[in-house]
Design an enzyme around this catalytic site. Structure first.
Site, PDB file in Angstrom:
ATOM      1  N   ASP A  67      -6.059   2.217  -3.319  1.00  8.72           N
ATOM      2  CA  ASP A  67      -7.239   1.955  -2.502  1.00  8.72           C
ATOM      3  C   ASP A  67      -7.604   3.159  -1.637  1.00  8.72           C
ATOM      4  O   ASP A  67      -8.660   3.153  -0.996  1.00  8.72           O
ATOM      5  CB  ASP A  67      -7.089   0.681  -1.667  1.00  8.72           C
ATOM      6  CG  ASP A  67      -5.982   0.737  -0.638  1.00  8.72           C
ATOM      7  OD1 ASP A  67      -5.178   1.700  -0.660  1.00  8.72           O
ATOM      8  OD2 ASP A  67      -5.880  -0.192   0.185  1.00  8.72           O
ATOM      9  N   ASP A  90      -1.283   1.832  -4.226  1.00  8.76           N
ATOM     10  CA  ASP A  90      -2.100   0.712  -4.712  1.00  8.76           C
ATOM     11  C   ASP A  90      -3.535   1.139  -4.981  1.00  8.76           C
ATOM     12  O   ASP A  90      -4.401   0.304  -5.242  1.00  8.76           O
ATOM     13  CB  ASP A  90      -2.052  -0.479  -3.753  1.00  8.76           C
ATOM     14  CG  ASP A  90      -2.739  -0.219  -2.427  1.00  8.76           C
ATOM     15  OD1 ASP A  90      -2.725   0.941  -1.969  1.00  8.76           O
ATOM     16  OD2 ASP A  90      -3.291  -1.161  -1.828  1.00  8.76           O
ATOM     17  N   SER A  99       0.831  -1.204   0.000  1.00  6.53           N
ATOM     18  CA  SER A  99       0.000   0.000   0.000  1.00  6.53           C
ATOM     19  C   SER A  99       0.865   1.255   0.000  1.00  6.53           C
ATOM     20  O   SER A  99       1.620   1.485  -0.933  1.00  6.53           O
ATOM     21  CB  SER A  99      -0.962  -0.033   1.195  1.00  6.53           C
ATOM     22  OG  SER A  99      -1.896   1.007   1.130  1.00  6.53           O
ATOM     23  N   ASP A 105      -3.162   6.704  -3.414  1.00  2.41           N
ATOM     24  CA  ASP A 105      -1.950   6.125  -2.848  1.00  2.41           C
ATOM     25  C   ASP A 105      -1.430   5.061  -3.819  1.00  2.41           C
ATOM     26  O   ASP A 105      -2.059   4.782  -4.850  1.00  2.41           O
ATOM     27  CB  ASP A 105      -2.200   5.601  -1.436  1.00  2.41           C
ATOM     28  CG  ASP A 105      -2.978   4.303  -1.389  1.00  2.41           C
ATOM     29  OD1 ASP A 105      -3.714   4.019  -2.353  1.00  2.41           O
ATOM     30  OD2 ASP A 105      -2.871   3.575  -0.384  1.00  2.41           O
TER      31      ASP A 105
END
Length: 506
Positions: free
Chosen positions: A254, A252, A105, A250
């Site tokens: 999400d 990734d 992440s 961000d």
């Protein structure tokens, strides 16, 4: 020390040895997951595997898919690096027994991770994490593997996700909105641009230096839109391009952060709580008239309360959960929306039972098209429901024990007042009507009715202690926004930090 399997799966630095993210540890984790699924009567079920573009992600995803295939599972391996929400979506759309996303992440560049979805594409919760960890310890050192070839289902996941957005939001918006966008060197850029275009927003200006995936994240100190300075290039682009809205994903994709222009043309990033109130209001508008059972709008115990106040006033059901989307998406049914202050938003729980920065970006663009400047809309909400200001103080530590020392200090000797407001402490491990967790809550109110609330809590994914603060002035009050912000900043600054040490290695 070994890398532990927890409710976030695995997460740690890429490197050799038992305490790092590497192929042997990924193979062991996958063998344990396969055995755990088999023991629950799910042998041969479908499992989705995806990855981002961090270092090691290709190898870790390939190892995961091959071990699962070797154990007899039907593996849908996404063919290209992509956002985490695609795995959550595909796991739910295909009725998968599990999904695995290789990502860390918004962690620092050295890290990677192994994130597991169960229960219709929701993040796993206890006791599954402890059971899987036990299965990992008992799994064979060299499990069987099998090749995973091209799969039409995997190839179609991206298109199916975009088609779902079309279904969720309806015909393209009619009003033009100019958008500045950055994926912060992550994997969400191209999908976000396409999703926005299909929803009537082709006028998207991207931060070129940050658009292509780059595991070194060279333009930011930390690849997290919450961090100071991370959105500087985005806000400069928004001002230069005459944008109406700025969006930062961000790495990734999400999480979604939002920037808006003020009356003087100066841009600022909204907090996750401000964005949550805006999206919650928009989703309540979609739900009108409210049916029975009442729609659930979920937020975490460290989030602000403006959305809760709006939901209550409009007859919806606000629910507070433990921190993390693994809890938020299980807040109750019918779930209409969930958010946490750390920039996570779930605007389409029917399709993605997790935070999703892409669909949140589309929802915010459509809200801008319908209502205009989001900052002005926030002012309308403040006038009606009271002015809410939220902020954080985040303390990164070298020794995890430092976090425990500060939490022990807050429990044993909490402050009697912060920024001149008398406060009462509550240990959320055992006190209070809500869910219990490792946190301390400090609350108080001044004579003018301005309420202060601060929650101290260790981060679940990084070596940080976080203070989550909020001040609320009642509707019609005379408190100026700048005065509330200063009050909250002063209160946060008075809270203890980690102990000073002459030798930080001790």
């Amino acid at each position: 020390m070994t890398l532990r399997f927890g409710t976030a799966g695995l997460r740690g630095p890429v490197g050799d040895g038992p305490a790092a993210m590497n192929v042997p540890n990924v193979i062991a984790a996958t063998a344990g997951l396969a055995d755990w699924l088999t023991d629950r009567g799910l042998a041969g079920a479908t499992v989705v595997v995806g990855r981002d573009a961090r270092r090691g992600s290709d190898e870790f995803a390939a190892a995961t898919a091959q071990v699962l295939a070797g154990a007899g599972f039907d593996v849908i391996a996404l063919p290209e690096p992509g956002p985490t929400p695609l795995v959550a979506f595909a796991a739910r759309a295909h009725g998968a027994a599990a999904g695995v996303m290789i990502t860390a992440s918004h962690n620092p560049p050295a890290d990677n991770g192994y994130k597991v979805y169960l229960d219709g594409g929701a993040q796993l919760i206890s006791p599954a994490d402890r059971e899987i960890e036990a299965a990992i310890a008992a799994a064979p050192a060299s499990p069987a593997t099998a090749a995973v070839g091209p799969d039409e289902r995997a190839r179609r996941v991206r298109d199916d996700y975009l088609a779902r957005l079309d279904e969720r939001f309806g015909p393209p918006a009619a009003a033009p909105v100019r958008i500045a966008l950055t994926p912060l060197h992550g994997v969400g850029g191209s999908l976000a641009v396409e999703a926005l275009r299909r929803n009537g927003f082709p006028d998207v200006h991207v931060v070129e230096e940050q658009f292509a995936p780059d595991p070194d994240f060279p333009t930011v100190a930390f690849p997290n839109p919450e961090e100071p300075g991370a959105a500087d290039l985005l806000l400069a682009l928004a001002a230069d391009s005459g944008a109406d809205l700025a969006i930062a994903l961000d790495p990734d994709a999400d999480r979604c952060a939002v920037g808006v222009p003020g009356p003087d043309g100066t841009w600022r990033m909204l907090t996750g709580d401000e964005t949550g109130a805006l999206l919650g209001t928009a989703i309540l508008d979609e739900c009108e008239p409210l049916g029975q059972p009442r729609p659930v709008l979920a937020s975490s115990i460290v989030s602000g309360t403006l959305m809760d106040t709006i939901a209550t006033a409009r007859g919806a059901r606000p629910v507070r959960t433990l921190t993390g989307f693994k809890w938020l998406v299980r807040a109750g049914e019918p779930l209409a929306y969930a958010y946490e202050e750390a920039l996570g938003h779930c605007v389409d729980p029917e399709a993605v039972r997790d935070k999703d920065g892409i669909s949140a970006a589309v929802a915010l663009a459509r809200l801008t098209a319908e209502r205009g400047n989001l900052g002005a809309l926030l002012e309308e909400l403040s006038a009606r429901y009271g002015r809410h200001a939220t902020a954080q103080r985040s303390l990164r530590v070298d020794r995890l024990a430092d976090i425990g020392e500060v939490m022990a200090q807050l429990r044993a000797d909490p402050p009697a007042a912060l920024a001149g407001i008398g406060v009462t402490a509550r240990d959320l491990r055992r006190d209070g009507p809500g869910p219990h967790t490792d946190a301390v809550e400090l609350t108080g109110e001044d004579p003018a009715g301005v309420a202060l609330r601060i929650v101290a809590r260790p981060s679940g994914t990084e070596p940080k202690l976080k203070y989550y603060g909020q001040v609320v002035a009642p509707p019609g009050g005379s408190a100026a926004p700048a005065a509330l912000t200063a009050l909250l900043a002063g209160a946060l600054a008075e809270l203890p930090g980690p102990p000073r040490r002459t030798d930080r290695s001790s």
